[in-house]
Design a protein around this motif. Structure first.
Motif, mmCIF file in Angstrom:
data_model
loop_
_atom_site.group_PDB
_atom_site.id
_atom_site.type_symbol
_atom_site.label_atom_id
_atom_site.label_comp_id
_atom_site.label_asym_id
_atom_site.label_seq_id
_atom_site.Cartn_x
_atom_site.Cartn_y
_atom_site.Cartn_z
ATOM 1 N N ALA A 536 34.476 72.486 57.877
ATOM 2 C CA ALA A 536 34.495 73.157 56.888
ATOM 3 C C ALA A 536 34.662 72.812 55.221
ATOM 4 O O ALA A 536 33.567 72.575 54.153
ATOM 5 C CB ALA A 536 35.109 74.833 55.957
ATOM 6 N N LEU A 537 35.406 71.346 55.269
ATOM 7 C CA LEU A 537 35.448 70.986 54.484
ATOM 8 C C LEU A 537 34.893 69.920 54.089
ATOM 9 O O LEU A 537 34.498 69.248 53.238
ATOM 10 C CB LEU A 537 36.971 70.615 54.199
ATOM 11 N N VAL A 538 34.460 69.025 55.588
ATOM 12 C CA VAL A 538 33.399 68.204 55.523
ATOM 13 C C VAL A 538 31.900 68.859 54.964
ATOM 14 O O VAL A 538 31.470 68.140 53.846
ATOM 15 C CB VAL A 538 33.158 67.972 56.489
ATOM 16 N N ALA A 539 31.422 69.819 54.657
ATOM 17 C CA ALA A 539 30.142 70.707 54.286
ATOM 18 C C ALA A 539 30.728 70.175 53.363
ATOM 19 O O ALA A 539 29.569 69.939 52.034
ATOM 20 C CB ALA A 539 29.872 71.970 55.128
ATOM 21 N N HIS A 540 31.108 70.478 52.537
ATOM 22 C CA HIS A 540 31.748 71.155 50.973
ATOM 23 C C HIS A 540 31.612 69.774 50.135
ATOM 24 O O HIS A 540 30.624 69.792 49.774
ATOM 25 C CB HIS A 540 33.325 71.397 51.196
ATOM 26 N N TRP A 541 32.458 68.278 51.541
ATOM 27 C CA TRP A 541 32.293 67.161 50.034
ATOM 28 C C TRP A 541 30.811 66.950 50.434
ATOM 29 O O TRP A 541 30.487 66.018 49.725
ATOM 30 C CB TRP A 541 32.962 66.064 50.800
ATOM 31 N N LEU A 542 30.244 67.399 51.360
ATOM 32 C CA LEU A 542 29.139 66.801 51.382
ATOM 33 C C LEU A 542 28.051 67.283 50.946
ATOM 34 O O LEU A 542 26.766 67.082 49.927
ATOM 35 C CB LEU A 542 28.007 67.135 53.058
ATOM 36 N N GLN A 543 27.503 68.545 50.702
ATOM 37 C CA GLN A 543 27.530 69.618 49.394
ATOM 38 C C GLN A 543 27.513 68.742 47.667
ATOM 39 O O GLN A 543 26.775 68.042 46.528
ATOM 40 C CB GLN A 543 27.501 70.618 49.200
ATOM 41 N N TRP A 544 29.063 68.019 47.299
ATOM 42 C CA TRP A 544 29.894 66.819 46.192
ATOM 43 C C TRP A 544 28.562 66.497 46.433
ATOM 44 O O TRP A 544 27.846 65.567 44.953
ATOM 45 C CB TRP A 544 30.558 66.517 45.982
ATOM 46 N N ARG A 545 28.099 65.171 47.689
ATOM 47 C CA ARG A 545 27.919 63.898 47.677
ATOM 48 C C ARG A 545 25.753 64.049 46.987
ATOM 49 O O ARG A 545 25.959 63.590 46.156
ATOM 50 C CB ARG A 545 27.528 63.480 48.853
ATOM 51 N N TYR A 546 25.607 65.252 48.349
ATOM 52 C CA TYR A 546 24.164 65.527 47.064
ATOM 53 C C TYR A 546 24.886 65.895 45.764
ATOM 54 O O TYR A 546 22.687 65.762 45.017
ATOM 55 C CB TYR A 546 22.987 66.389 48.094
ATOM 56 N N ARG A 547 24.836 66.938 44.961
ATOM 57 C CA ARG A 547 24.822 66.878 43.527
ATOM 58 C C ARG A 547 24.951 65.543 42.529
ATOM 59 O O ARG A 547 24.185 65.693 41.732
ATOM 60 C CB ARG A 547 26.130 67.804 43.720
ATOM 61 N N LEU A 548 25.653 64.878 43.119
ATOM 62 C CA LEU A 548 25.836 63.178 42.695
ATOM 63 C C LEU A 548 24.558 62.587 42.528
ATOM 64 O O LEU A 548 25.003 61.816 41.859
ATOM 65 C CB LEU A 548 27.298 62.641 43.199
ATOM 66 N N LEU A 549 23.566 63.066 43.438
ATOM 67 C CA LEU A 549 22.655 62.276 43.269
ATOM 68 C C LEU A 549 22.074 60.965 41.995
ATOM 69 O O LEU A 549 21.561 60.536 42.264
ATOM 70 C CB LEU A 549 21.552 62.519 44.746
ATOM 71 N N PRO A 550 21.236 62.455 41.838
ATOM 72 C CA PRO A 550 21.088 62.347 40.388
ATOM 73 C C PRO A 550 22.188 60.879 39.421
ATOM 74 O O PRO A 550 21.392 59.895 39.058
ATOM 75 C CB PRO A 550 20.892 63.108 39.607
ATOM 76 N N TYR A 551 23.041 61.126 39.807
ATOM 77 C CA TYR A 551 24.136 60.519 38.550
ATOM 78 C C TYR A 551 24.254 58.894 39.646
ATOM 79 O O TYR A 551 23.939 57.889 38.866
ATOM 80 C CB TYR A 551 25.591 60.925 38.239
ATOM 81 N N VAL A 552 24.416 58.730 40.588
ATOM 82 C CA VAL A 552 24.648 58.160 42.041
ATOM 83 C C VAL A 552 23.558 56.929 41.650
ATOM 84 O O VAL A 552 23.379 55.899 41.108
ATOM 85 C CB VAL A 552 25.385 58.080 43.399
ATOM 86 N N ALA A 553 22.392 57.579 41.892
ATOM 87 C CA ALA A 553 20.747 56.940 41.512
ATOM 88 C C ALA A 553 20.685 56.282 40.498
ATOM 89 O O ALA A 553 20.377 54.960 40.312
ATOM 90 C CB ALA A 553 19.712 57.860 41.747
ATOM 91 N N GLY A 554 21.149 57.227 39.215
ATOM 92 C CA GLY A 554 21.749 56.385 37.852
ATOM 93 C C GLY A 554 22.092 55.261 37.622
ATOM 94 O O GLY A 554 22.046 54.226 36.678
ATOM 95 N N ILE A 555 23.440 55.638 38.736
ATOM 96 C CA ILE A 555 23.735 53.924 37.843
ATOM 97 C C ILE A 555 23.845 52.890 38.655
ATOM 98 O O ILE A 555 23.156 51.608 38.200
ATOM 99 C CB ILE A 555 25.216 54.088 39.075
ATOM 100 N N ILE A 556 22.800 52.955 39.933
ATOM 101 C CA ILE A 556 22.330 51.837 41.087
ATOM 102 C C ILE A 556 20.804 51.290 40.108
ATOM 103 O O ILE A 556 20.598 49.955 39.732
ATOM 104 C CB ILE A 556 21.392 52.414 42.017
ATOM 105 N N ASP A 557 20.174 52.660 38.617
ATOM 106 C CA ASP A 557 19.112 51.876 38.016
ATOM 107 C C ASP A 557 19.661 51.028 36.906
ATOM 108 O O ASP A 557 19.239 50.072 36.095
ATOM 109 C CB ASP A 557 18.159 53.107 37.011
ATOM 110 N N ASP A 558 21.260 51.443 36.735
ATOM 111 C CA ASP A 558 22.131 51.359 35.179
ATOM 112 C C ASP A 558 21.893 49.120 36.053
ATOM 113 O O ASP A 558 21.812 48.343 35.347
ATOM 114 C CB ASP A 558 22.773 51.506 35.468
ATOM 115 N N ALA A 559 22.869 49.245 37.164
ATOM 116 C CA ALA A 559 22.573 48.244 37.821
ATOM 117 C C ALA A 559 21.403 47.489 37.821
ATOM 118 O O ALA A 559 21.738 45.867 37.250
ATOM 119 C CB ALA A 559 23.247 48.100 38.986
ATOM 120 N N VAL A 560 20.048 47.805 37.469
ATOM 121 C CA VAL A 560 19.430 46.343 37.561
ATOM 122 C C VAL A 560 18.582 45.935 36.419
ATOM 123 O O VAL A 560 18.564 45.295 36.322
ATOM 124 C CB VAL A 560 17.748 47.623 37.560
ATOM 125 N N ARG A 561 19.575 46.963 35.664
ATOM 126 C CA ARG A 561 18.858 46.288 33.517
ATOM 127 C C ARG A 561 20.316 45.773 33.846
ATOM 128 O O ARG A 561 20.829 44.835 32.957
ATOM 129 C CB ARG A 561 19.126 46.958 32.679
#
Length: 727
Positions: A536-561
């Motif tokens: 159940a805690l694994v599922a909890h953390w995976l939900q966090w991962r997908y909620r974070l995707l816009p932020y992580v994708a933004g960091i990677i986009d920032d790394a391009v610049r």
């Protein structure tokens, strides 16, 4: 070593022989040698020293141009500087706050930031006609001065005490070194560079080659990484799906078993996006034709791809840049000159790797345009047939006598070969799209590796020490300019007895707050190996991962610049706070979040909040001043994460894979840490923050839930949101 002379002894007495706003040049050794210093970019000096025939060879050969392009993405100088004569002798080259002094009563080179001398180095140069081909550079370090970068480290991020050789695969070396004092150095060569970082003494760099090509950087580490990656190249923005969770198939596991594991995870509410097929290679050349065939361990490749597509699973798999010994195609390509050769002109045999199933094979000579083009075209076809991310390890410890058709041997070939392999595969993955997107997986480290995503993390032990090692590995390569390195949650090739539920969840939480991570398909390392509460805690953390995707994708986009990594070490993010540097297992995730993973059993950990910022605890909402140290006891469902004051965290929806995320509505919620002052890092960023009369006005938050920190109030005005102090 052949006799050397100090740079200052002979060069600067007569003054420069040529001077422009971007370049100053001195002559020595009876006019046959030159020292040329350029203002290559703001805060960047390029120093080239050697025979005139090396410095100005005329029209470069195709091979020389290709090697130069592997190293530099920007060849031309774009800066300007003043050249000032010093009263004490010598010269001072100035561009803005960055200064470089050469010559005078004090020998060597001296780097300045404003009026502060931040680095001193001696550059003895070979005597004319010595033919030594070795260039020593000796940096005088302060007793407590750290040196960072230089590649992967599984323990100390500060590289003092290390001895590294650039072309030794086991040393995991990268070429950029920097100090929090504000200087950085990069020797621009594919040839051998040796680094000797004495624990309590000088830092000696010895570069091999006819001449020396050295870049010197002045600025904060973030500015140095920005200029270094602008100079040497950056990776492009990948698609969204690689930022979802991955699963590494276990050795010997069947395709159907992997699909069943994916179905099991999904049925328990656990998210997943990609499957990495285990070695040996999933495809390779037919025995008698230059055509790929799929491995017989998946008899119906098209059917397997269709089943994966039904689950919205993307596929990755290993390949080898060669052809198996004993096949007619091996003999044909040996006759054609498409394979690397040994000293006798016979094909050099790789004794076998996991990707080849242990079978010996000949390495494709990727310096040969036709061979490289064929390898790219075959992988382009494989991508069209469902292999979305090739996996290739191409960093081989080639003997010195191994030779490519273009004449590359020794250190040059060892450094260039993994670059050529990565380039050819990226051309296949990216295809004709503009801008080029796509990922390929590899562990190889070489000059220019930061141009290609996705870097794989190390295989470590299944214990607390292995967990710490994978984190330090990511932070250390980030210090060397690699923006993205992923983590493996455990290792299917090592004993699993030490992998307790607590360790598993702590490791998973760190992976969630990183560039990315992968589950291991070995049953003992899958969530199903643990009890219901842990799952159940694994599922909890995976939900966090997908909620974070816009932020992580933004960091990677920032790394391009900017060239900044996703996970940023304390020394890189807070160079002016030496107290922060020793906290080498906490990091900034992008600009907004400080993450302090729990690194030992028991659930008690210490956190240091760096000076210069205030911090908001994501778990409690409490505000803390920087420069403070705290003991925390997070449960297994929490991770010590702190928001940086003035920043925002934009979160997306929960999902079981990225195909469920509406690209037109990737955001759901915004968390504010104090009064917003900075534009948030977020994928497809259209949110803008403006300050006026003590309030922040933000555009782009339409339809989003807004969670302000304590003491703020939110007022909406159509498309604009006003954030002000609560009365």
């Amino acid at each position: 070593m052949s006799p050397t002379i100090e740079l200052a002894d002979q060069v600067f007495e007569a003054g420069p022989v040529a001077m422009t706003p971007s370049c100053v040049e001195w002559t020595f050794h009876a006019g046959e040698w030159r020292l040329r210093i350029e203002a290559h970019a703001p805060g960047v000096f390029r120093l080239r020293c050697g025979p005139l025939a090396w410095l100005e060879p005329g029209k470069p050969t195709l091979r020389a141009q290709r090697q130069a392009d592997m190293l530099l993405a920007r060849h031309e100088a774009v800066g300007e500087m003043e050249c000032l004569t010093r009263e004490t002798g010598g010269w001072r080259l100035v561009q803005g706050e960055a200064g470089l002094e050469v010559g005078g009563s004090e020998p060597g080179l001296r780097l300045f930031r404003g009026d502060e001398c931040i680095a001193r180095a001696l550059l003895p140069i070979p005597s004319a006609g010595s033919g030594s081909g070795r260039w020593p550079l000796v940096w005088a370090l302060e007793p407590d001065e750290g040196v960072y970068g230089l590649g992967e480290s599984l323990d100390e991020l500060d590289r003092r005490g290390a001895r590294l050789v650039s072309d030794a695969p086991a040393d995991r070396c990268l070429p950029l070194a920097w100090s929090p004092r504000g200087w950085g150095a990069y020797v621009n060569t594919l040839n051998r560079v040796e680094h000797d970082l004495q624990a309590d003494g000088a830092y000696t760099v010895e570069a091999w080659g006819e001449g020396l090509d050295l870049f010197l950087f002045v600025g904060d580490p973030s500015e140095i990484l920005n200029q270094y990656t602008a100079l040497t190249g950056r990776a492009g923005q990948p698609n969204l799906w690689p930022m979802g969770v991955w699963l590494d198939q276990a050795p010997g596991q069947s395709a159907e078993s992997s699909l069943q594991q994916i179905r099991s995870l999904r049925s328990q509410g656990m998210a997943l996006d990609a499957l990495v097929l285990a070695e040996p290679a999933i495809l390779g050349f037919q025995a008698d034709k230059p055509v790929f065939e799929w491995s017989g361990r998946i008899p119906d490749w098209r059917g397997f791809v269709a089943q994966a597509a039904e689950l919205d699973i993307h596929l990755a798999g290993a390949c080898i840049p060669g052809v198996l010994q004993g096949t007619s195609l091996f003999e044909e390509w040996a006759d054609r000159g498409w394979l690397l050769c040994d000293a006798e002109g016979e094909p050099w045999l790789c004794p076998g790797t996991p990707a080849s199933g242990g079978q010996p094979f000949g390495l494709l000579d990727l310096t040969h345009r036709d061979a490289a083009r064929l390898w790219t075209e075959r992988h382009l076809q494989a991508v069209e047939e469902g292999l979305e991310a090739p996996v290739c390890q191409a960093q081989f410890d080639l003997p010195d006598e191994t030779e490519a058709r273009g004449g590359e041997t020794g250190a040059v070939l060892r450094s260039a070969y993994p670059h050529l392999a990565r380039r050819a595969l990226f051309d296949a993955v990216a295809g004709p799209r503009t801008p080029q997107e796509g990922v390929l997986l590899s562990r190889d480290l070489f000059p220019g590796v930061q141009r290609f995503a996705w870097q794989q993390g190390p295989a470590v032990d299944n214990d607390w020490q292995g967990y710490a090692a994978t984190l330090r590995a990511a932070l250390s390569v980030g210090n060397g300019g690699v923006a993205v390195q992923t983590h493996r949650l455990g290792n299917a090739g090592r004993p699993t007895g030490a992998m307790t539920p607590e360790l598993y969840l702590r490791w998973l939480a760190m992976g969630v707050f990183s560039a990315n991570f992968s589950f291991q398909g070995l049953p003992a390392l899958m969530p199903d190996a643990f009890d219901a509460d842990t799952r159940a805690l694994v599922a909890h953390w995976l939900q966090w991962r997908y909620r974070l995707l816009p932020y992580v994708a933004g960091i990677i986009d920032d790394a391009v610049r900017t060239g900044l990594p996703v996970q940023r070490s304390m020394a890189q993010a807070y160079p002016a706070d030496p107290d922060a540097h020793v906290w080498d297992t906490q990091y900034l995730l992008g600009p907004a979040l400080l993450v302090a993973p729990v690194m030992q059993a028991g659930g008690v950990t210490e956190v240091y909040l760096p000076k210069g910022d205030a911090w908001w605890d994501l778990n409690t909402g409490w505000r803390y001043e920087g420069g403070t140290r705290w003991t925390v006891r997070p449960g297994l469902d929490t991770l010590p994460v702190f928001g940086r004051e003035g920043h925002m965290l934009c979160l997306g929806p929960t999902a079981q894979h990225t195909g469920e995320i509406n690209s037109a509505r990737i955001l759901e919620e915004v968390w504010m840490f104090g009064m917003p002052e900075h534009n948030p890092v977020v994928m497809r960023n259209k949110i803008r923050v403006m300050q006026m009369q003590g309030s922040s006005y933000i555009k782009g938050l339409e339809g989003l839930r807004i969670l302000p920190s304590e003491g703020l109030e939110v007022k909406r005005r159509g498309a604009e949101v006003r954030i002000s102090r609560a009365r």
